[in-house]
Design an enzyme around this catalytic site. Structure first.
Site, PDB file in Angstrom:
ATOM      1  N   ASP A 107       1.818  -9.525   3.751  1.00  0.00           N
ATOM      2  CA  ASP A 107       1.132  -8.302   3.345  1.00  0.00           C
ATOM      3  C   ASP A 107       2.088  -7.386   2.584  1.00  0.00           C
ATOM      4  OD1 ASP A 107      -0.415  -6.077   3.051  1.00  0.00           O
ATOM      5  OD2 ASP A 107      -0.604  -5.643   5.180  1.00  0.00           O
ATOM      6  N   ASP A 325      -1.118  -6.675  -4.536  1.00  0.00           N
ATOM      7  CA  ASP A 325      -1.177  -6.843  -3.081  1.00  0.00           C
ATOM      8  C   ASP A 325      -1.481  -8.289  -2.719  1.00  0.00           C
ATOM      9  OD1 ASP A 325      -1.438  -6.460  -0.310  1.00  0.00           O
ATOM     10  OD2 ASP A 325      -3.575  -6.093  -0.527  1.00  0.00           O
TER      11      ASP A 325
END
Length: 495
Positions: A107, A325
């Site tokens: 992440d 991301d």
């Protein structure tokens, strides 16, 4: 003579071992890289509704954006169809003494590494991903230490992330709640993180370093579901509490990390705490003073033609901006750019495919290869850095209808005050380098099933691992030379 030779052999072994361990622990001049192997989170042929993926992304975005003023923001997204491939990735980390293995989602949109604690009340016990779920037991680790509210470390956490004091032990804790109602709570702890240090083509040393991480005692909402459960989340954000920031601040790793996510077949890929080298990599500056990997997106071209987009829709302000991301599955484009983007794609394929609307998504019926009929797309960033997208980088395969393949846009429209987010749909099959030391981000198209060259020093020494990395380490060379010299001395004494 035999006893003297044995003494020399023991000395040689001791010196060689000391040299090896010194290099493994990050000694001065040691070229060291940390490598983690990634796996696809979901099976390639698993069908998942787009609304399920966007709901998952929504919680991801809430986690990413919690640092913005105003608190957690929930971005409404569009999409209800069923994609053929889902590109979420996770890796394994080892924590504690003795080390225990945890599967954690990669992440780059959040900072904290957290795993489920043995005392967790709402954590799933099984995972539909076919992986075992493990729980961190503080009583089972001989090296764990708690962080109290009076600890200076807790005070520094408060400045960069959510922290609170609770419990009889006055522990430094956290509580994250996300926009979809899910969340996690627990306490911060310090323990050893174990990882592989690669010193040469066949030398791999087990290394460790103390890091601060979260031990979650409760989960809420979708995080309690077992169908896609993992042990936690591995935050690679830009703040001080991320693992890459913790390790690089102590000179254990360089202040850069890279990944290469494989999009075809069974997926997988490589995550490196170091800089992947490739002459084709182009770099663009990161927007300063942001908690996430914000870039200056300037324009979008379809089939070589710039789209009529007001550049102001890409300006970084509050929750606006363009974010890279790895934890987001699809891609999200603000409406001011999305509408001309869709119009240009549709016009380019009007004679070779039939546009259809599937549950609110822009789709197309293609009777031949999408690589032949769909146009190339280019995202242009500051610093003359262009990101070239193939049709499979902006389309998802949805199945078949009347002998035609159904392909839908993997870009979801969001309101202009929201962020443009480049998720795994765009990031796959590319090298991505997050160079925090120079505040830039780079990329290049790449076959992520191949080995990669990696540098972990400012002088760009190259490293190689037979499976994933190419290595020519000055440290390992010195190690081999020392061992070779000592072996010659021993042989000479034996003679």
């Amino acid at each position: 003579m035999a006893s003297w030779a044995m003494l020399l052999m023991a000395t040689a072994f001791t010196i060689a071992t000391a040299t090896f361990l010194s290099a493994a622990s990050g000694g001065v001049g040691g070229g060291i890289q940390r490598v983690l192997t990634l796996e696809r989170a979901f099976p390639v042929k698993e069908n998942v509704e787009l609304e399920v993926i966007t709901a998952r992304d929504r919680s991801r975005h809430a986690r990413m954006l919690q640092g913005f003023s105003g608190g957690v923001v929930d971005f409404r997204v569009v999409g209800t169809s069923d994609p053929y491939i889902v590109g979420l990735y996770f890796t394994k980390v080892r924590l504690g003494s003795p080390p225990r293995e945890f599967n954690v989602q990669i992440d780059t949109g959040s900072d904290i590494l957290w795993v489920a604690c043995s005392s967790c009340t709402d954590c799933p016990k099984n995972s539909g991903l076919g992986i075992p779920l493990n729980f961190f037991d503080t009583a089972a680790s001989s090296t764990v230490s708690s962080i109290s509210c009076s600890d200076n470390v807790c005070a520094s956490i408060v400045r960069t992330a959510s922290a609170e004091c609770f419990g009889e032990g006055n522990q430094c804790g956290y509580s994250f709640r996300y926009g979809d109602g899910s969340g996690t709570a627990g306490f911060y702890a310090s323990d050893l993180l174990f990882f592989d240090t690669i010193l040469g083509t066949s030398l791999i040393a087990n290394s460790s370093a103390p890091i601060i991480f979260g031990c979650s005692t409760s989960l809420f909402g979708d995080l309690t579901r077992s169908d896609r459960a993992v042990d936690g989340i591995f935050g690679f954000g830009r703040q001080e509490l991320s693992v890459i920031s913790q390790l690089s601040s102590r000179k254990i790793t360089p202040k850069v990390f890279s990944h290469c996510l494989k999009g075809e077949g069974n997926g997988g890929g490589t995550l490196v705490l170091g800089e992947i080298l490739d002459p084709r990599i182009v770099y663009t500056p990161l927007v300063p003073s942001q908690s996430h990997y914000n870039l200056y997106l300037q324009s979008i071209a379809v089939n070589g033609q710039l789209l009529p987009i007001d550049q102001a829709v890409f300006t970084t302000s509050g929750s606006k901006g363009t974010i890279v991301d790895s934890g987001t599955t699809l891609a999200y484009l603000v409406e001011g750019a999305y509408d001309p983007f869709v119009a240009a794609i549709t016009a380019a394929v009007s004679s070779t495919s039939r546009p259809v609307n599937s549950k609110g998504n822009q789709c197309y019926l293609a009777y031949t290869s999408v690589a032949e009929i769909f146009p190339p797309v280019v995202f242009n960033f500051a610093g003359s850095a262009s990101m070239f997208l193939r049709p499979v980088d902006y389309l998802i395969h949805m199945g078949f209808l009347d002998g035609a393949e159904i392909w839908c846009l993997g870009f979801i429209k969001v309101q202009n005050h929201g962020p443009t987010i480049l998720g795994d749909l765009v990031l796959k099959d590319k090298i991505f380098v997050y160079d925090l030391a120079h505040q830039r981000l780079g990329w290049a198209d790449y076959d992520c099933s191949l080995s990669v060259n990696v540098s972990v020093t400012s002088s760009k020494d190259e490293y190689m691992n037979a499976g994933q990395l190419s290595v020519n380490s000055s440290t390992s060379s010195r190690l081999f030379k020392i061992m070779h010299m000592l072996i010659l001395i021993v042989i000479g004494c034996l003679l």
